[in-house]
Write a protein that holds these residues in place. Structure first.
Motif, PDB file in Angstrom:
ATOM      1  N   ALA A 128      -0.907  11.877   2.360  1.00 20.34           N
ATOM      2  CA  ALA A 128       0.382  11.874   2.040  1.00 20.34           C
ATOM      3  C   ALA A 128       0.851  13.382   2.253  1.00 20.34           C
ATOM      4  O   ALA A 128       2.065  13.555   2.225  1.00 20.34           O
ATOM      5  CB  ALA A 128       0.745  11.171   1.068  1.00 20.34           C
ATOM      6  N   PHE A 129      -0.036  14.318   1.782  1.00 19.57           N
ATOM      7  CA  PHE A 129       0.418  15.798   1.675  1.00 19.57           C
ATOM      8  C   PHE A 129      -0.050  16.596   2.681  1.00 19.57           C
ATOM      9  O   PHE A 129      -1.271  16.526   2.951  1.00 19.57           O
ATOM     10  CB  PHE A 129      -0.285  16.292   0.274  1.00 19.57           C
ATOM     11  N   PRO A 130       0.822  16.915   3.739  1.00 23.73           N
ATOM     12  CA  PRO A 130       0.379  17.698   4.975  1.00 23.73           C
ATOM     13  C   PRO A 130      -0.369  19.018   4.216  1.00 23.73           C
ATOM     14  O   PRO A 130      -0.076  19.499   3.090  1.00 23.73           O
ATOM     15  CB  PRO A 130       1.707  18.131   5.678  1.00 23.73           C
TER      16      PRO A 130
ATOM     17  N   ARG B 172     -17.282   6.658   6.318  1.00 21.61           N
ATOM     18  CA  ARG B 172     -17.230   5.408   6.136  1.00 21.61           C
ATOM     19  C   ARG B 172     -17.548   4.474   7.151  1.00 21.61           C
ATOM     20  O   ARG B 172     -18.167   3.456   6.976  1.00 21.61           O
ATOM     21  CB  ARG B 172     -16.016   5.070   5.459  1.00 21.61           C
TER      22      ARG B 172
ATOM     23  N   THR C 274       1.060   4.264  -2.666  1.00 23.89           N
ATOM     24  CA  THR C 274       0.796   5.698  -2.161  1.00 23.89           C
ATOM     25  C   THR C 274       1.979   6.528  -2.719  1.00 23.89           C
ATOM     26  O   THR C 274       1.753   7.403  -3.235  1.00 23.89           O
ATOM     27  CB  THR C 274       0.709   5.575  -0.733  1.00 23.89           C
TER      28      THR C 274
ATOM     29  N   ILE D 156       4.306  18.752  10.976  1.00 22.57           N
ATOM     30  CA  ILE D 156       5.181  19.474   9.851  1.00 22.57           C
ATOM     31  C   ILE D 156       4.891  20.797   9.542  1.00 22.57           C
ATOM     32  O   ILE D 156       5.697  21.694   9.440  1.00 22.57           O
ATOM     33  CB  ILE D 156       5.005  18.501   8.563  1.00 22.57           C
TER      34      ILE D 156
ATOM     35  N   TYR E 139       6.709  11.477   5.188  1.00 20.82           N
ATOM     36  CA  TYR E 139       5.385  11.315   5.965  1.00 20.82           C
ATOM     37  C   TYR E 139       4.839  10.131   5.674  1.00 20.82           C
ATOM     38  O   TYR E 139       4.503   9.398   6.642  1.00 20.82           O
ATOM     39  CB  TYR E 139       4.598  12.451   4.975  1.00 20.82           C
ATOM     40  N   ILE E 140       4.923   9.571   4.377  1.00 21.10           N
ATOM     41  CA  ILE E 140       4.313   8.150   4.135  1.00 21.10           C
ATOM     42  C   ILE E 140       5.255   7.170   4.853  1.00 21.10           C
ATOM     43  O   ILE E 140       4.835   6.248   5.619  1.00 21.10           O
ATOM     44  CB  ILE E 140       4.362   7.950   2.530  1.00 21.10           C
TER      45      ILE E 140
ATOM     46  N   VAL F 284      -3.310   9.039  -0.455  1.00 18.97           N
ATOM     47  CA  VAL F 284      -2.480   9.907  -1.333  1.00 18.97           C
ATOM     48  C   VAL F 284      -2.702  11.373  -0.623  1.00 18.97           C
ATOM     49  O   VAL F 284      -1.768  11.941  -0.552  1.00 18.97           O
ATOM     50  CB  VAL F 284      -2.850   9.764  -2.700  1.00 18.97           C
TER      51      VAL F 284
ATOM     52  N   LEU G 271       1.918   7.223  -6.527  1.00 22.16           N
ATOM     53  CA  LEU G 271       0.713   7.983  -6.900  1.00 22.16           C
ATOM     54  C   LEU G 271       0.962   9.480  -6.300  1.00 22.16           C
ATOM     55  O   LEU G 271       0.959  10.510  -7.057  1.00 22.16           O
ATOM     56  CB  LEU G 271      -0.649   7.769  -6.003  1.00 22.16           C
ATOM     57  N   ALA G 272       1.660   9.594  -5.186  1.00 24.82           N
ATOM     58  CA  ALA G 272       1.766  10.704  -4.757  1.00 24.82           C
ATOM     59  C   ALA G 272       3.243  11.525  -5.721  1.00 24.82           C
ATOM     60  O   ALA G 272       3.038  12.600  -5.851  1.00 24.82           O
ATOM     61  CB  ALA G 272       2.509  10.929  -3.100  1.00 24.82           C
TER      62      ALA G 272
ATOM     63  N   GLN H 182       0.852  -1.302  -0.087  1.00 26.89           N
ATOM     64  CA  GLN H 182      -0.036   0.086  -0.190  1.00 26.89           C
ATOM     65  C   GLN H 182       0.846   1.253  -0.021  1.00 26.89           C
ATOM     66  O   GLN H 182       0.780   2.075  -0.799  1.00 26.89           O
ATOM     67  CB  GLN H 182      -1.042   0.069   1.178  1.00 26.89           C
TER      68      GLN H 182
ATOM     69  N   LYS I 281      -6.694  -3.718   7.187  1.00 30.95           N
ATOM     70  CA  LYS I 281      -7.718  -2.646   7.660  1.00 30.95           C
ATOM     71  C   LYS I 281      -9.106  -2.840   8.461  1.00 30.95           C
ATOM     72  O   LYS I 281      -9.132  -2.849   9.623  1.00 30.95           O
ATOM     73  CB  LYS I 281      -7.832  -1.423   6.288  1.00 30.95           C
ATOM     74  N   SER I 282      -9.900  -3.290   7.403  1.00 33.69           N
ATOM     75  CA  SER I 282     -11.357  -3.569   8.083  1.00 33.69           C
ATOM     76  C   SER I 282     -11.632  -4.807   8.282  1.00 33.69           C
ATOM     77  O   SER I 282     -11.679  -5.769   7.386  1.00 33.69           O
ATOM     78  CB  SER I 282     -12.275  -3.155   6.843  1.00 33.69           C
TER      79      SER I 282
ATOM     80  N   GLY J 110       1.087  15.361  10.099  1.00 32.48           N
ATOM     81  CA  GLY J 110       1.007  16.334   9.303  1.00 32.48           C
ATOM     82  C   GLY J 110       0.893  17.785  10.006  1.00 32.48           C
ATOM     83  O   GLY J 110       1.539  18.646   9.445  1.00 32.48           O
TER      84      GLY J 110
ATOM     85  N   ARG K 179      -5.858  14.037  25.958  1.00 30.63           N
ATOM     86  CA  ARG K 179      -7.238  13.662  26.084  1.00 30.63           C
ATOM     87  C   ARG K 179      -7.325  12.211  25.620  1.00 30.63           C
ATOM     88  O   ARG K 179      -8.142  11.600  26.335  1.00 30.63           O
ATOM     89  CB  ARG K 179      -7.930  14.355  24.599  1.00 30.63           C
TER      90      ARG K 179
ATOM     91  N   ILE L 225       8.848  15.698   1.987  1.00 34.15           N
ATOM     92  CA  ILE L 225       8.030  15.890   3.010  1.00 34.15           C
ATOM     93  C   ILE L 225       7.009  14.632   2.853  1.00 34.15           C
ATOM     94  O   ILE L 225       6.814  13.966   3.752  1.00 34.15           O
ATOM     95  CB  ILE L 225       7.375  17.035   3.022  1.00 34.15           C
ATOM     96  N   THR L 226       6.518  14.712   1.520  1.00 34.93           N
ATOM     97  CA  THR L 226       5.589  13.587   1.218  1.00 34.93           C
ATOM     98  C   THR L 226       6.199  12.015   1.581  1.00 34.93           C
ATOM     99  O   THR L 226       5.598  11.259   2.125  1.00 34.93           O
ATOM    100  CB  THR L 226       5.091  13.748  -0.273  1.00 34.93           C
TER     101      THR L 226
ATOM    102  N   VAL M 200       1.434  13.076  -8.639  1.00 31.77           N
ATOM    103  CA  VAL M 200       0.973  14.308  -8.471  1.00 31.77           C
ATOM    104  C   VAL M 200       1.995  15.371  -8.145  1.00 31.77           C
ATOM    105  O   VAL M 200       1.866  16.322  -8.805  1.00 31.77           O
ATOM    106  CB  VAL M 200       0.084  13.956  -6.768  1.00 31.77           C
ATOM    107  N   VAL M 201       3.081  15.049  -7.767  1.00 28.54           N
ATOM    108  CA  VAL M 201       3.878  16.124  -7.499  1.00 28.54           C
ATOM    109  C   VAL M 201       4.512  16.271  -8.893  1.00 28.54           C
ATOM    110  O   VAL M 201       4.794  17.797  -9.388  1.00 28.54           O
ATOM    111  CB  VAL M 201       5.315  15.719  -6.620  1.00 28.54           C
TER     112      VAL M 201
END
Lengths: 317, 292
Positions: B133-135, B171, A15, A251, A293-294, B130, A18-19, A11, A316-317, A248, A198, A289-290, A22-23
């Motif tokens: 992944a971007f703050p 969800r 990600t 940062i 972060y991942i 995705v 894909l990220a 996964q 996950k589920s 996030g 909390r 950073i991306t 996007v960049v």
């Protein structure tokens, strides 16, 4: 366990890919022609075309993307258009500042948050809980950059308890280094501390209601012992999750904290690059950073599955 | 028809219970009052403010709070801090509402789809990853690099950053509601997936969405102030609480109050939403009602 790790790793790879797309596409959306910018205003069209060829801007998007990824993987982020310095050098110079600041802030937040959480649970319905809750609410509602300005005004300038700005590398002079980072770390850690407090309190209250705690108490273990042995261990899971979720925010907080305290970190590099339209630096910063972060989120998830065996199976589920 | 009846058993009384519970909680009530004040100040800013937000008075810079004509004093250009604060609150709320809307409008349908159809879950989860992944600051950096910093870009960046959590909340709610008896009942009556989603799942997920909106709002307000503080958000001459703070930092030792009041306004907005949101969550959660 292995299954979970493989799924989670896969996964993260998806990600990451894909990220990076996007960049890559985002950078292509930036206004201005990089070839024109490099050639200067008086360049002939032939010269611009030559640079365009040299930069590979005439090739197909796919080829350009693959080249982009190849360069990134080799650690070649190009040169800053503003200073001409290698972007890698700029990153290497500024990243440690931000990493030290963030790590310090996380430590402060965990210590303060968990302590306040324990206090709130231990003294339920009495004034210490009320105080801890109020502190957490303030921590969530007060923007940390405002708190930073007030801290400089009252703690640094008026009382001289801390330096108002400046940075000393920790590797050079640990005492002065930590001293200079203390106020920024506290400021950066406040909202994280509030969230941790909390959640710690909530998880402790939950744990203390469970059957195994009742059994432990029936066995004769003191409340204090149970709190530390069961409550704290369970809240550890919560703390790890929170840090992952709040990364996030951390940062973003680091960028603004660096600005207030004039720290020469990654945040300053980012902002300077944006305001001077230094695209190679922006691209590198955003991508780093991306990716970071991942990867940290992946590490948090793995850590999480180590602490809490129930998560391991099924994903996950 | 039976389906419609089981959908909202005694909605009127439930609503009444929620209001009673909200009014009984002193913190929630305080938060509600704070919000009412802040919203009124923001809405009525053009009527209440004695001066325009960008109106300079070169003859009266750095007035102390309490000076005649300038309740909260003036800044380095002699601009009235009170007036600027009112318009700043207005802008904060605008950005907050815009980003909440964005998160709700995009996040809700995606959350419903991901929760209801397992096949879509994987795709939507990857998209969420995705985005996560971007703050938000990085999204804002990217947007302002592409099309320049502005109010809209700030709101979009803050909204996008909140979409993943909204998707997750919706969800989760969908997964829970999907297993309830009335949905199973509707399924046996051959209701289509979309029909179940819109007439059964969505109405029951609304309270969770509202609670999440009250969580997003203060985050967005602080986010806007932060972006504007850094120069990535609202651009002068539009007043923003963040810009006021960034200006004030330059002459902080000379006029500390210029930094204190805008910050207090942000705190008031956020505290209001946090207190009210907490109380709302308690009121909407039936398992919590026995707590007191």
């Amino acid at each position: 366990m292995l299954n979970y790790l493989v799924t989670r790793l896969w996964q993260s790879v998806v990600t990451l890919i894909l990220a990076s797309m996007v960049v890559f596409l985002g950078v292509r959306q930036l206004p201005g022609d990089p070839a024109l910018a490099m050639a200067g205003e008086e360049a002939t069209p032939e010269r611009v075309e030559a640079i365009r060829e040299q930069l590979g801007l005439n090739e197909s998007l796919v080829t350009q993307y693959l080249k982009f990824v190849g360069n990134m993987l080799r650690g070649d982020f190009g040169q800053s258009t503003r200073t001409g310095a290698q972007v890698t050098d700029l990153v290497a110079a500024t990243l440690p500042v931000t990493l030290w600041l963030s790590a310090y802030a996380i430590v402060v937040a965990v210590v303060v948050g968990v302590l306040l959480g324990i206090i709130a649970e231990r003294f339920r319905g009495r004034w210490p809980e009320w105080m801890a809750n109020a502190l957490a609410l303030i921590g969530l509602s007060v923007p940390n950059f405002w708190l930073g300005i007030l801290a400089i005004l009252y703690l640094a300038v008026a009382f001289g308890l801390f330096p108002a700005s400046g940075y000393v590398p920790i590797t050079q002079d640990p005492i002065q280094g930590f001293y200079h980072l203390t106020l920024p770390a506290i400021i950066l850690g406040t909202s994280l501390a509030a969230v941790i407090m909390r959640q710690t309190r909530a998880s402790m209250i939950e744990t203390m209601k469970t059957d195994f705690v009742r059994t432990a108490r029936a066995k004769g273990l003191s409340r204090q012992r149970v709190l530390v042995r069961y409550g704290l261990r369970n809240s550890l899971i919560v703390v790890v999750t929170i840090i992952g979720l709040q990364l996030g925010g951390l940062i973003s907080g680091a960028v603004v904290t660096e600005r207030i305290f004039a720290l020469p970190g990654f945040g300053k590099l980012t902002l300077d690059a944006v305001f001077t339209r230094d695209y190679p630096v922006i691209q590198a910063v955003v991508l780093l950073i991306t990716v970071g972060y991942i990867l940290i989120n992946l590490a948090v998830d793995i850590l999480y599955s180590v602490i809490n065996p129930r998560i391991r199976v099924g994903g996950k589920s | 028809m039976t389906v419609v009846e089981t959908r909202n058993p005694g909605l009127g009384s439930a609503r009444g219970r929620i209001w009673r519970s909200l009014l009984k909680s002193p913190l929630g009530l305080t938060g509600g009052i704070m919000l009412a004040i802040v919203v009124a100040l923001g809405l009525l800013a053009p009527l209440i403010a004695p001066y325009g937000p960008a109106e300079v008075h070169f003859d009266a810079p750095f007035q102390q709070p309490g000076t005649v004509g300038y309740i909260l004093g003036t800044d380095d250009l002699g601009r009235d801090i009170f007036s600027r604060m009112l318009f700043g609150i207005r802008v904060s709320l605008q950005v907050g509402i815009l980003s909440v809307l964005l998160a709700v409008v995009v996040g809700t349908p995606l959350g419903l789809l991901a929760g209801y159809w397992r096949g879509l879950d994987g795709v939507i989860s990857r998209l969420t990853d995705v985005t996560l992944a971007f703050p938000f600051l990085i999204i804002a950096v990217g947007l302002s690099a592409i099309s320049g910093p502005s109010l809209t870009n700030a709101a979009i960046a803050l909204g996008i950053a909140q979409i993943p959590t909204m998707i997750r909340v919706v969800r989760g709610e969908t997964l829970r509601i999907k297993e309830t008896d009335f949905v199973l009942g509707a399924k046996t009556m051959d209701a289509s997936g979309l029909r179940i989603i819109f007439s059964h799942v969505l109405p029951n997920a609304v309270s969770a969405i509202i609670v999440q909106a009250t969580v997003i709002m203060p985050v967005a307000v602080i986010g806007e102030a932060l972006l504007s503080f850094l120069g990535l958000g609202i651009q002068p001459p539009t007043p923003s609480l963040g810009i006021m703070l960034s200006d004030a930092q330059q002459y902080i030792s000379r006029a500390p109050t210029a930094a204190i009041f805008p910050g207090l306004a942000i705190v008031l907005i956020c505290l209001g939403f946090n207190l009210f949101g907490d109380a709302l969550r308690d009121a909407l959660d039936p398992t919590n009602s026995s707590r007191k």
